[in-house]
Scaffold this motif. Structure first.
Motif, PDB file in Angstrom:
ATOM      1  N   GLY A 306      45.260  18.630  77.550  1.00  0.00           N
ATOM      2  CA  GLY A 306      44.715  18.585  76.158  1.00  0.00           C
ATOM      3  C   GLY A 306      44.293  17.404  75.813  1.00  0.00           C
ATOM      4  O   GLY A 306      43.473  17.019  75.096  1.00  0.00           O
ATOM      5  N   GLY A 307      45.631  16.414  75.922  1.00  0.00           N
ATOM      6  CA  GLY A 307      45.740  15.085  75.247  1.00  0.00           C
ATOM      7  C   GLY A 307      44.485  14.234  76.103  1.00  0.00           C
ATOM      8  O   GLY A 307      43.759  13.455  75.621  1.00  0.00           O
ATOM      9  N   ARG A 308      44.404  14.564  77.326  1.00  0.00           N
ATOM     10  CA  ARG A 308      43.221  13.661  78.186  1.00  0.00           C
ATOM     11  C   ARG A 308      41.977  13.998  77.725  1.00  0.00           C
ATOM     12  O   ARG A 308      41.101  13.241  77.506  1.00  0.00           O
ATOM     13  CB  ARG A 308      43.503  14.122  79.867  1.00  0.00           C
ATOM     14  CG  ARG A 308      44.859  13.640  80.547  1.00  0.00           C
ATOM     15  CD  ARG A 308      44.557  12.355  80.721  1.00  0.00           C
ATOM     16  NE  ARG A 308      43.481  11.862  81.652  1.00  0.00           N
ATOM     17  CZ  ARG A 308      43.391  10.677  82.196  1.00  0.00           C
ATOM     18  NH1 ARG A 308      44.457   9.700  81.970  1.00  0.00           N
ATOM     19  NH2 ARG A 308      42.549  10.412  83.063  1.00  0.00           N
ATOM     20  N   ALA A 309      41.932  15.443  77.304  1.00  0.00           N
ATOM     21  CA  ALA A 309      40.301  15.696  77.123  1.00  0.00           C
ATOM     22  C   ALA A 309      40.031  15.080  75.699  1.00  0.00           C
ATOM     23  O   ALA A 309      39.048  14.595  75.482  1.00  0.00           O
ATOM     24  CB  ALA A 309      40.139  17.474  76.865  1.00  0.00           C
ATOM     25  N   ALA A 310      41.058  15.381  74.793  1.00  0.00           N
ATOM     26  CA  ALA A 310      41.000  14.775  73.569  1.00  0.00           C
ATOM     27  C   ALA A 310      40.670  13.315  73.450  1.00  0.00           C
ATOM     28  O   ALA A 310      39.529  12.774  72.759  1.00  0.00           O
ATOM     29  CB  ALA A 310      42.049  14.895  72.591  1.00  0.00           C
ATOM     30  N   GLY A 311      41.379  12.569  74.112  1.00  0.00           N
ATOM     31  CA  GLY A 311      41.164  11.011  74.594  1.00  0.00           C
ATOM     32  C   GLY A 311      39.808  10.599  74.861  1.00  0.00           C
ATOM     33  O   GLY A 311      39.201   9.741  74.390  1.00  0.00           O
ATOM     34  N   CYS A 312      39.372  11.300  76.143  1.00  0.00           N
ATOM     35  CA  CYS A 312      38.093  11.233  76.560  1.00  0.00           C
ATOM     36  C   CYS A 312      36.986  11.174  75.259  1.00  0.00           C
ATOM     37  O   CYS A 312      36.084  10.340  75.111  1.00  0.00           O
ATOM     38  CB  CYS A 312      37.448  11.762  77.444  1.00  0.00           C
ATOM     39  SG  CYS A 312      38.592  11.531  79.215  1.00  0.00           S
ATOM     40  N   ASN A 313      36.937  12.420  74.561  1.00  0.00           N
ATOM     41  CA  ASN A 313      36.045  12.552  73.426  1.00  0.00           C
ATOM     42  C   ASN A 313      36.283  11.753  72.533  1.00  0.00           C
ATOM     43  O   ASN A 313      35.182  11.467  71.743  1.00  0.00           O
ATOM     44  CB  ASN A 313      36.323  14.021  73.176  1.00  0.00           C
ATOM     45  CG  ASN A 313      35.799  15.075  74.060  1.00  0.00           C
ATOM     46  OD1 ASN A 313      34.571  15.206  74.427  1.00  0.00           O
ATOM     47  ND2 ASN A 313      36.699  15.903  74.467  1.00  0.00           N
ATOM     48  N   MET A 314      37.547  11.190  71.893  1.00  0.00           N
ATOM     49  CA  MET A 314      37.483  10.311  71.278  1.00  0.00           C
ATOM     50  C   MET A 314      36.860   8.943  71.528  1.00  0.00           C
ATOM     51  O   MET A 314      36.302   8.204  70.211  1.00  0.00           O
ATOM     52  CB  MET A 314      39.091  10.072  71.021  1.00  0.00           C
ATOM     53  CG  MET A 314      39.967  11.255  69.916  1.00  0.00           C
ATOM     54  SD  MET A 314      41.690  11.141  70.051  1.00  0.00           S
ATOM     55  CE  MET A 314      41.905   9.792  68.719  1.00  0.00           C
ATOM     56  N   ALA A 315      36.813   8.527  72.672  1.00  0.00           N
ATOM     57  CA  ALA A 315      36.474   7.252  73.124  1.00  0.00           C
ATOM     58  C   ALA A 315      34.948   7.523  73.501  1.00  0.00           C
ATOM     59  O   ALA A 315      34.422   6.433  73.915  1.00  0.00           O
ATOM     60  CB  ALA A 315      37.228   6.957  74.283  1.00  0.00           C
ATOM     61  N   GLY A 316      34.277   8.639  73.280  1.00  0.00           N
ATOM     62  CA  GLY A 316      32.692   8.733  73.375  1.00  0.00           C
ATOM     63  C   GLY A 316      32.396   9.491  74.749  1.00  0.00           C
ATOM     64  O   GLY A 316      31.277   9.691  74.847  1.00  0.00           O
ATOM     65  N   LEU A 317      33.278   9.785  75.475  1.00  0.00           N
ATOM     66  CA  LEU A 317      33.022  10.339  76.875  1.00  0.00           C
ATOM     67  C   LEU A 317      33.217  12.014  76.589  1.00  0.00           C
ATOM     68  O   LEU A 317      33.984  12.471  76.557  1.00  0.00           O
ATOM     69  CB  LEU A 317      33.931   9.905  77.899  1.00  0.00           C
ATOM     70  CG  LEU A 317      33.524  10.527  79.358  1.00  0.00           C
ATOM     71  CD1 LEU A 317      32.235  10.184  79.816  1.00  0.00           C
ATOM     72  CD2 LEU A 317      34.806   9.969  80.430  1.00  0.00           C
TER      73      LEU A 317
END
Length: 447
Positions: A306-317
């Motif tokens: 879940g953190g990986r998914a959140a991090g990607c979206n936070m960075a614009g991916l």
């Protein structure tokens, strides 16, 4: 006159320094190599594996041996670690988080990965010396400093945390009794048969187990001398460990407009209802691919994913979270157990159950319309990986259902098109990398 406190500015702010937070910063750095990242952590340590605190208590791991990223991880990834600090308030409209130290952190994107807090029952005398929780290194350190060989410990809670601390105490030569209010131990992850097998193994290892009872009072003057059960029976002991479980740690959502059910509600992109605010891990209610709805699943690998998914979206991916489900892989007192999804059913449920029991193993699958929705493997867990993959990938198993519990079940049993499509990917024939929040030597894979 109070000195002016520092205002810390960052692009990405992560509150929480465990699996979810680390997954997020690694994903962010894969997309954004330069944006400023800050992590707020209440504990003074680098990220460590909480599932290994029982190994620490058992003297089988040092703190250094519990770190799941090297000590220079933060400097290597240009992350500012605000260790030993607590976040106390979110001002979402101003993009500010207030720290207990008086510092303020301003952010562009915020991730709440605050984890869980121990469930502490209302028991008279629970504040006496010799009563402990079991969630952090500090808890394990306090217990380790208190215990002496030959003492008697009462563990309140027969779930994953309770079993893990019981094993650690047994290894430290502490006589241990587990008290479980339900009629079976490990009741959230095992059915009746599986629980009976586990209970028999633990009792043979010297653990006493009392089910269908709770503690109503802790007795003693200033320190623990025993407990009183709800039946009125008194059991003498030297220490009590509260190990009932955890609740999502949602206090930062108070006085905000964050949507909170049991945990903070997120969508398939791990975003909350507030702009630029995300959540993951034990604090979040995220998508469960078995129940097809949001649920709290406080499992270590789920937090990281879940953190990986959140991090990607936070960075614009733009990245959709594929979902998770309750899944556990553990070994206590020498018995291997793997469970996932729905494990217990009633006559009114629309499920089909396949089960196989032998002297050395117990296997059970729960199916709904020829799709696997749950599994229990005890003893012989070799095929749990392929079964979990079929469940995770929502594969219709009608054509080979009768072979699912065969001892030699593998790719050869699958229809040619299915195994040809997947041959070359690891998804169908590797053991799944998952573990309970109570036990794992390698909590995160591929990193």
């Amino acid at each position: 006159m109070m000195a002016t406190q520092e205002v810390i500015k960052t692009e990405y702010l992560i509150i929480g320094n465990s699996a979810g937070g680390i997954g997020a910063v690694e994903a962010i750095r894969n997309v954004d190599a330069h944006g400023a990242i800050a992590i707020v952590s209440e504990e003074p340590y680098s990220a460590y594996s909480r599932p290994l605190i029982s190994k620490y208590l058992a003297n089988e791991r040092t703190i250094e041996g519990m770190l799941f990223r090297p000590p220079d991880f933060y400097s290597q990834h240009n992350i500012r670690l605000l260790a030993g600090r607590s976040a106390i308030r979110i001002e979402a409209a101003r993009n500010i988080v207030q720290l207990e130290s008086g510092e303020q952190v301003t952010w562009r994107k915020l991730l709440l990965a605050t984890g869980g807090i121990p469930i502490v029952p209302k028991i008279e005398g629970i504040d006496k010396e010799g009563v402990f929780n079991f969630l952090t290194i500090q808890d394990a350190q306090r217990i380790a400093a208190f215990i002496k060989p030959g003492q008697h410990a009462l563990v309140i809670g027969g779930g994953l945390i309770g079993i893990s601390v019981a094993e650690a105490l047994k290894k430290r030569e502490i006589r241990t009794t587990i008290i479980e209010m339900k009629n079976k131990i490990l009741n959230t992850i095992l059915d009746e048969e599986g629980s009976s097998i586990a209970e028999g193994t633990f009792k043979k290892a010297g653990i006493s187990i009392i089910t269908n009872h709770t503690a109503s009072a802790v007795v003693g003057n200033l320190a623990v001398e025993g407990i009183i059960l709800d039946s009125g029976e008194k059991i003498t002991c030297d220490l009590v460990v509260i190990a009932i479980g955890v609740l999502p740690r949602t206090e930062l959502a108070v006085n905000t407009e964050l949507e909170v059910n049991r945990g903070i509600v997120v969508d398939r992109y791990m975003a909350t209802n507030l702009p630029n605010v995300y959540a993951c891990g034990d604090v979040a209610e995220a998508y469960d691919f078995i129940y097809k709805s949001n649920r709290a699943t406080p499992i270590w690998p789920n937090a990281y994913a879940g953190g990986r998914a959140a991090g990607c979206n936070m960075a614009g991916l733009n990245t959709e979270y594929s979902g998770s489900t309750a899944m556990n892989s553990l070994n206590y007192f020498g018995i291997d157990i793997v469970t996932a999804g729905v494990v217990s059913t009633s006559d009114s449920d629309c499920y089909e159950v396949l089960a196989k029991r032998s002297d050395r193993s117990y296997k059970k699958l729960v199916l709904n319309d020829d799709y696997i929705t749950g599994m229990v493997f005890i003893g012989d867990i070799d095929k749990s990986g392929i079964i979990f993959s079929l469940m995770r990938d929502h594969v219709n198993v009608r054509a080979f259902k009768k072979d699912l519990l065969s001892d030699d079940f593998g790719l050869a049993y699958l229809p040619r098109q299915l195994w040809q499509e997947r041959l070359g990917t690891a998804s169908l024939y590797t053991v799944p990398v998952f573990a309970s929040s109570a036990e794992t030597d390698e909590p995160l894979s591929g990193e």
